[in-house]
Design a protein around this motif. Structure first.
Motif, short mmCIF file in Angstrom:
data_model
loop_
_atom_site.label_atom_id
_atom_site.label_comp_id
_atom_site.label_asym_id
_atom_site.label_seq_id
_atom_site.Cartn_x
_atom_site.Cartn_y
_atom_site.Cartn_z
N ASP A 46 -0.72 -0.69 14.31
CA ASP A 46 0.41 0.18 14.59
C ASP A 46 1.39 0.32 13.44
OD1 ASP A 46 1.12 -2.49 14.95
OD2 ASP A 46 2.58 -2.05 16.51
N ILE A 47 1.59 -0.73 12.65
CA ILE A 47 2.53 -0.62 11.54
C ILE A 47 1.93 0.22 10.42
CG2 ILE A 47 3.79 -1.88 9.75
CD1 ILE A 47 4.07 -4.20 11.68
N LEU A 48 0.69 -0.03 10.08
CA LEU A 48 0.05 0.67 8.97
C LEU A 48 -0.24 2.12 9.31
CD1 LEU A 48 -2.32 -2.18 7.76
CD2 LEU A 48 -0.23 -1.36 6.64
N PHE A 49 -0.86 2.37 10.47
CA PHE A 49 -1.08 3.76 10.85
C PHE A 49 0.23 4.43 11.23
CE2 PHE A 49 -2.19 7.27 13.70
CZ PHE A 49 -3.04 7.97 12.86
N GLY A 50 1.15 3.65 11.76
CA GLY A 50 2.46 4.19 12.09
C GLY A 50 3.20 4.74 10.88
N SER A 72 -4.78 11.56 10.10
CA SER A 72 -6.00 11.05 10.71
C SER A 72 -6.18 9.59 10.31
CB SER A 72 -7.22 11.87 10.26
OG SER A 72 -7.38 11.82 8.86
N ALA A 73 -6.84 8.83 11.16
CA ALA A 73 -7.07 7.41 10.90
C ALA A 73 -8.33 7.22 10.07
CB ALA A 73 -7.17 6.66 12.22
N ALA A 74 -8.53 6.00 9.59
CA ALA A 74 -9.70 5.69 8.78
C ALA A 74 -10.98 6.05 9.51
CB ALA A 74 -9.71 4.20 8.42
N GLY A 75 -11.85 6.78 8.83
CA GLY A 75 -13.14 7.15 9.41
C GLY A 75 -13.14 8.43 10.22
N GLU A 76 -11.97 8.95 10.58
CA GLU A 76 -11.92 10.16 11.40
C GLU A 76 -12.20 11.41 10.58
OE1 GLU A 76 -8.72 8.48 14.73
OE2 GLU A 76 -8.19 10.18 13.45
N SER A 77 -11.63 11.46 9.37
CA SER A 77 -11.90 12.59 8.49
C SER A 77 -12.45 12.13 7.15
CB SER A 77 -10.64 13.43 8.27
OG SER A 77 -9.63 12.66 7.65
N VAL A 78 -12.05 10.91 6.78
CA VAL A 78 -12.46 10.35 5.49
C VAL A 78 -12.72 8.86 5.68
CG1 VAL A 78 -11.72 9.82 3.14
CG2 VAL A 78 -11.12 12.02 4.15
N ALA A 79 -13.81 8.36 5.13
CA ALA A 79 -14.07 6.92 5.15
C ALA A 79 -13.04 6.21 4.28
CB ALA A 79 -15.47 6.62 4.65
N ALA A 80 -12.59 5.05 4.72
CA ALA A 80 -11.53 4.33 4.00
C ALA A 80 -11.89 4.09 2.55
CB ALA A 80 -11.23 3.02 4.70
N ARG A 224 -3.70 -8.39 16.25
CA ARG A 224 -4.19 -7.12 16.80
C ARG A 224 -5.69 -6.96 16.58
NH1 ARG A 224 -0.04 -3.92 18.56
NH2 ARG A 224 -1.35 -2.07 18.73
N LEU A 225 -6.22 -7.54 15.50
CA LEU A 225 -7.67 -7.50 15.28
C LEU A 225 -8.39 -8.59 16.06
CD1 LEU A 225 -8.19 -6.75 11.47
CD2 LEU A 225 -8.18 -5.16 13.40
N VAL A 273 9.79 5.40 4.75
CA VAL A 273 8.63 4.65 5.25
C VAL A 273 8.47 3.36 4.47
CG1 VAL A 273 6.12 4.66 5.47
CG2 VAL A 273 7.43 6.68 6.13
N ASN A 274 8.69 3.40 3.17
CA ASN A 274 8.55 2.21 2.33
C ASN A 274 9.44 1.09 2.85
OD1 ASN A 274 7.41 0.96 -0.03
ND2 ASN A 274 9.39 1.15 -1.02
N THR A 275 10.64 1.43 3.29
CA THR A 275 11.56 0.44 3.85
C THR A 275 11.14 0.03 5.26
OG1 THR A 275 13.39 1.34 2.56
CG2 THR A 275 13.97 0.00 4.46
N GLU A 276 10.73 1.01 6.07
CA GLU A 276 10.38 0.75 7.46
C GLU A 276 9.21 -0.23 7.60
OE1 GLU A 276 9.49 4.45 9.28
OE2 GLU A 276 11.59 4.97 9.70
N VAL A 277 8.18 -0.05 6.80
CA VAL A 277 6.97 -0.88 6.93
C VAL A 277 7.31 -2.35 6.72
CG1 VAL A 277 4.74 -1.43 5.88
CG2 VAL A 277 5.33 0.95 6.38
N GLN A 278 8.02 -2.66 5.65
CA GLN A 278 8.40 -4.04 5.39
C GLN A 278 9.27 -4.60 6.52
OE1 GLN A 278 8.03 -6.25 2.20
NE2 GLN A 278 8.31 -7.49 4.03
N ALA A 279 10.21 -3.80 6.99
CA ALA A 279 11.10 -4.24 8.07
C ALA A 279 10.31 -4.54 9.34
CB ALA A 279 12.16 -3.19 8.34
N ARG A 280 9.33 -3.71 9.63
CA ARG A 280 8.54 -3.92 10.85
C ARG A 280 7.73 -5.20 10.76
NH1 ARG A 280 6.75 2.46 11.31
NH2 ARG A 280 8.66 3.17 12.37
N TYR A 281 7.14 -5.46 9.60
CA TYR A 281 6.40 -6.73 9.45
C TYR A 281 7.34 -7.93 9.58
CZ TYR A 281 1.84 -4.82 8.21
OH TYR A 281 0.62 -4.19 8.26
#
Length: 364
Positions: A46-50, A72-80, A224-225, A273-281
């Protein structure tokens, strides 16, 4: 009014000044743009795709819906593993992933994300935004038809999940370890049998014993994994990724063709987003760690001899790569200089303060 209660559009407009398309007349003259953004991560992270969802929403709101970015998420349109190639070839206009995906093209790419015993998240952001890293990498990325904007940081990662505790360097011999980036090069040098297993397949690899151990990111994402279901020893720290910087990858021609106002909005949205991701973790990892430990995870620090052996091996790897790749040497020399200065400062203020607070917490 507290900043967190302001709508995204107001925050973006405040940061953009006259560049924001706030006036109705300006909005009416703005072109409609439709881009595609492929994430290198699954939707359940959720954090990374978010991060891509947040970027798309901010850009749409700041442009009255005239600049739309379909995600789109990994594999949906492009392989990671093909994400950077897809952006470079304009199969999608944008991607979101760590720069380590570009190591096969140029080993210097890895340094834009993280390296063993590199900078922490604070230092990585400082180096990119104020220390000259963006300028160093712009030329390297341009050779691949790419430009990039910082897109979040995971912070210092965990060392991963192991079925058996690592007590000495010898325990790494033949260890089937899932790890990527320069960390894989270092651990292979120490005797591990490294594998670049994709994130969604890590749990299956541990359960089938195709893997003896695996590192992913940290408590929130590891939980989550479900990695705690297959191994109980949770080693730390992930010295190979002291602060992994992610990037929004943009096709260079698409970026050049984007109106200047939209470029400014995209920069502002990426910075948010750069700030949000770190804050969420930072906000979610503590409780995830508590849950993992209460569920049976056994926290174990890597022994000092393992850390020292990895430090020595890492520096040998950097010397070797610098001799082979002028790009790597130029960036690594700059990073090393910045790292030394940064930790001089952290030693004086950050470390002494944090050390006191950690001890105070332990005293209750």
């Amino acid at each position: 009014m507290p900043q967190r209660t302001l709508p995204r559009r107001a925050l973006l407009a405040a940061g953009l000044g006259t560049a924001a398309l706030a006036a109705p007349a300006r909005a009416q003259s703005a072109p409609e743009v439709r881009w595609r953004l492929a994430s290198g991560f699954a939707r359940n992270l959720d954090i990374l795709f978010g991060a891509v969802e947040s970027l798309s929403k901010s850009v749409a709101e700041a442009t009255d819906g005239r600049f739309q970015i379909q995600v789109s998420a990994a594999g949906e349109s492009v392989a990671a593993d093909g994400l950077l190639d897809a952006v470079s070839a304009a199969k999608v206009e944008m991607g979101h992933a760590p720069a380590t995906l570009g190591m096969g093209k140029n080993t210097a790419f890895a340094l834009a994300a993280a390296m063993p015993f590199g900078l922490n998240a604070r230092g990585q952001n400082a180096w990119w935004l104020q220390g000259g890293a963006a300028e160093l990498f712009s030329e390297i990325f341009a050779k691949q038809g790419l430009t990039a904007l910082p897109g979040g940081n995971t912070g210092t990662q965990m060392g991963g999940w192991f079925r058996k505790e690592i007590k000495t360097v010898n325990d790494l011999q033949g260890l089937k370890l899932r790890i990527t980036g320069l960390g894989a090069t270092v651990m292979a040098k120490l005797g591990a049998a490294v594998q670049a297993t994709p994130g969604p397949e890590i749990l299956q690899g541990l359960e089938s014993r195709a893997l003896d151990a695996a590192e992913w990111i940290g408590p929130h994402d590891d939980e989550r994994l479900g990695l705690q279901k297959a191994a109980s020893i949770y080693h730390y720290p992930g010295f190979w990724e002291g602060g992994t910087l992610l990037h929004f990858w943009i096709n260079a021609d698409a970026w050049k063709g984007l109106p200047k106002a939209y470029q400014a909005i995209l920069r502002a949205a990426a910075a948010q987003v750069n700030t949000e991701v770190q804050a969420r973790y930072d906000a979610r990892n503590p409780q995830a760690l508590r849950r993992l430990v209460s569920g049976g995870a056994q926290l174990r620090p890597f022994p000092q001899d393992v850390m020292e052996a990895a430090w020595k091996a890492a520096n040998e790897v950097y010397t070797d790569l610098s001799a082979k790749n002028p790009d790597f040497k130029r960036v690594y020399d700059a990073l090393r200089t910045f790292r030394n200065e940064e930790y001089l400062w952290f030693q004086v203020a950050e470390y002494t303060y944090d050390n006191f607070m950690i001890r105070a917490r332990a005293r209750g």
